[in-house]
Design a protein around this motif. Structure first.
Motif, PDB file in Angstrom:
ATOM      1  N   ALA A   1      17.844  72.149   3.550  1.00  0.00           N
ATOM      2  CA  ALA A   1      16.463  71.385   3.124  1.00  0.00           C
ATOM      3  C   ALA A   1      15.747  71.675   4.217  1.00  0.00           C
ATOM      4  O   ALA A   1      15.758  72.040   5.313  1.00  0.00           O
ATOM      5  CB  ALA A   1      16.847  69.993   3.133  1.00  0.00           C
TER       6      ALA A   1
ATOM      7  N   LYS B   1      13.364  66.151  -4.891  1.00  0.00           N
ATOM      8  CA  LYS B   1      14.898  65.985  -5.319  1.00  0.00           C
ATOM      9  C   LYS B   1      15.526  67.065  -5.762  1.00  0.00           C
ATOM     10  O   LYS B   1      16.087  67.125  -6.830  1.00  0.00           O
ATOM     11  CB  LYS B   1      14.804  64.909  -6.194  1.00  0.00           C
TER      12      LYS B   1
ATOM     13  N   THR C   1      18.022  70.185  -5.474  1.00  0.00           N
ATOM     14  CA  THR C   1      19.394  70.801  -4.992  1.00  0.00           C
ATOM     15  C   THR C   1      19.608  72.307  -4.849  1.00  0.00           C
ATOM     16  O   THR C   1      19.335  72.899  -6.046  1.00  0.00           O
ATOM     17  CB  THR C   1      20.714  70.071  -5.384  1.00  0.00           C
TER      18      THR C   1
ATOM     19  N   GLN D   1      13.518  76.426   0.721  1.00  0.00           N
ATOM     20  CA  GLN D   1      13.067  75.687  -0.294  1.00  0.00           C
ATOM     21  C   GLN D   1      11.696  75.357  -0.037  1.00  0.00           C
ATOM     22  O   GLN D   1      10.621  74.983  -0.824  1.00  0.00           O
ATOM     23  CB  GLN D   1      13.869  74.202  -0.006  1.00  0.00           C
TER      24      GLN D   1
ATOM     25  N   GLN E   1      16.799  70.126 -10.128  1.00  0.00           N
ATOM     26  CA  GLN E   1      16.962  68.591 -10.461  1.00  0.00           C
ATOM     27  C   GLN E   1      18.035  68.163 -11.530  1.00  0.00           C
ATOM     28  O   GLN E   1      18.169  66.954 -11.529  1.00  0.00           O
ATOM     29  CB  GLN E   1      15.595  68.250 -10.790  1.00  0.00           C
TER      30      GLN E   1
ATOM     31  N   LEU F   1      23.684  71.610 -11.785  1.00  0.00           N
ATOM     32  CA  LEU F   1      24.219  71.472 -10.727  1.00  0.00           C
ATOM     33  C   LEU F   1      25.727  71.731 -10.887  1.00  0.00           C
ATOM     34  O   LEU F   1      26.590  72.239 -10.048  1.00  0.00           O
ATOM     35  CB  LEU F   1      23.957  70.334  -9.974  1.00  0.00           C
TER      36      LEU F   1
ATOM     37  N   CYS G   1      21.794  75.685  -5.102  1.00  0.00           N
ATOM     38  CA  CYS G   1      22.872  75.931  -5.634  1.00  0.00           C
ATOM     39  C   CYS G   1      23.380  77.397  -5.309  1.00  0.00           C
ATOM     40  O   CYS G   1      22.616  78.108  -5.092  1.00  0.00           O
ATOM     41  CB  CYS G   1      22.914  75.903  -6.921  1.00  0.00           C
TER      42      CYS G   1
ATOM     43  N   TRP H   1      21.272  67.733 -13.023  1.00  0.00           N
ATOM     44  CA  TRP H   1      22.708  67.263 -12.736  1.00  0.00           C
ATOM     45  C   TRP H   1      23.622  68.293 -13.676  1.00  0.00           C
ATOM     46  O   TRP H   1      24.785  68.704 -13.365  1.00  0.00           O
ATOM     47  CB  TRP H   1      23.027  66.026 -13.113  1.00  0.00           C
TER      48      TRP H   1
END
Length: 262
Positions: free
Chosen positions: A90, A127, A129, A102, A146, A151, A131, A148
């Motif tokens: 991050a 927010k 993530t 990112q 973002q 993800l 992968c 889910w």
């Protein structure tokens, strides 16, 4: 006798929160007003403002007549990561020598030919993530989401999802080296993950190999090449599952399109 100084009260902030003004204009709840603003539907003096905390006084506030809360869905971004960036760290977590991939995500690096039709919003960079890991020295497709559902797909089905990687190595590649990789190698009697490799192209000074492998195995391709005496010049991931980078320029990103599925 020493008298304690009375605390000085903070100066009052001028105006009111934009969300409050929008809630009165629509009318709607304060939370819905925040969503309208974050959705890019509200302008102040003709300029779109996406921060609900923005304060206004006598400025002209307008809500787009086509405003809708239905478009506030989670997004997935596909980045063509350059070498030297950490795909999984991050922003602020990478060390001083390696930057987070990112931090490359911004309005300035959005691909101009993005065919998704998604309106770019500031909230799309929050927010997220990362992968499916990718080596720092490699370039290629990296996914930030973002959503889910995306993800979970990329996490739970990782061992079943094929990745395609183009690896440039110095010199020519003997046919027996490709055969050894395709037959499978082992370490201390334990077989390494199955990999399919083929010759993509060859030139005077280097050759390009196409690797196809299922699962996330950072370092595996580099180890296989080292075992066979092949010197890697560059490595680029082109595809994860059924989603590829296509012609995405280096250092730029695009939205995952509605019809694309990993």
């Amino acid at each position: 006798m020493i008298h304690a100084k009375k605390p000085v009260p903070p100066a009052p902030r001028e105006g009111e929160r934009l969300a409050k003004r929008v809630a009165e204009m629509v009318p709607c709840s304060r939370r819905e007003a925040e969503q309208y603003i974050e959705g890019g539907w509200v302008s102040v003096n003709g300029q779109v403002v996406e921060e609900p905390m923005f304060r206004v006084s006598d400025q002209r506030v307008e809500v787009d007549p086509d405003a809708s809360l239905l478009e506030l869905s989670a997004v997935t971004l596909l980045l063509h990561k350059p070498p030297g960036f950490d795909a999984m760290a991050a922003p602020g977590q990478a060390n001083r020598h390696v930057k987070s991939a990112q931090q490359l995500l911004s309005a300035a690096t959005h691909a101009t030919d993005d065919a998704s039709g998604v309106r770019l919003l500031k909230r799309h960079f929050a927010k997220l993530t990362a992968c499916v890991p990718l080596e720092t020295a490699a370039s290629g497709l990296v996914v930030f989401t973002q959503d889910w559902r995306v993800l979970r797909k990329l996490t739970e089905d990782a061992q079943l999802m094929e990745q395609e990687v183009i690896v440039e190595v110095a010199g020519e590649v003997p046919a027996q080296s490709l055969q050894r990789i395709n037959q499978g190698l082992a370490v201390d009697g334990q077989p390494l993950p199955a990999v399919k490799v083929s010759l993509n192209s060859t030139g005077e000074t280097s050759s390009k190999l196409r690797f196809a492998l299922k699962g996330s195995h950072p370092g595996l391709i580099a180890y296989l090449c080292e075992r066979l005496g092949l010197q890697i010049v560059s490595m680029k991931r082109l595809r994860i599952g059924r989603v590829s980078m296509t012609q995405l320029p280096l250092g730029q990103w695009r939205y995952l399109q509605a019809h694309e599925r990993f």
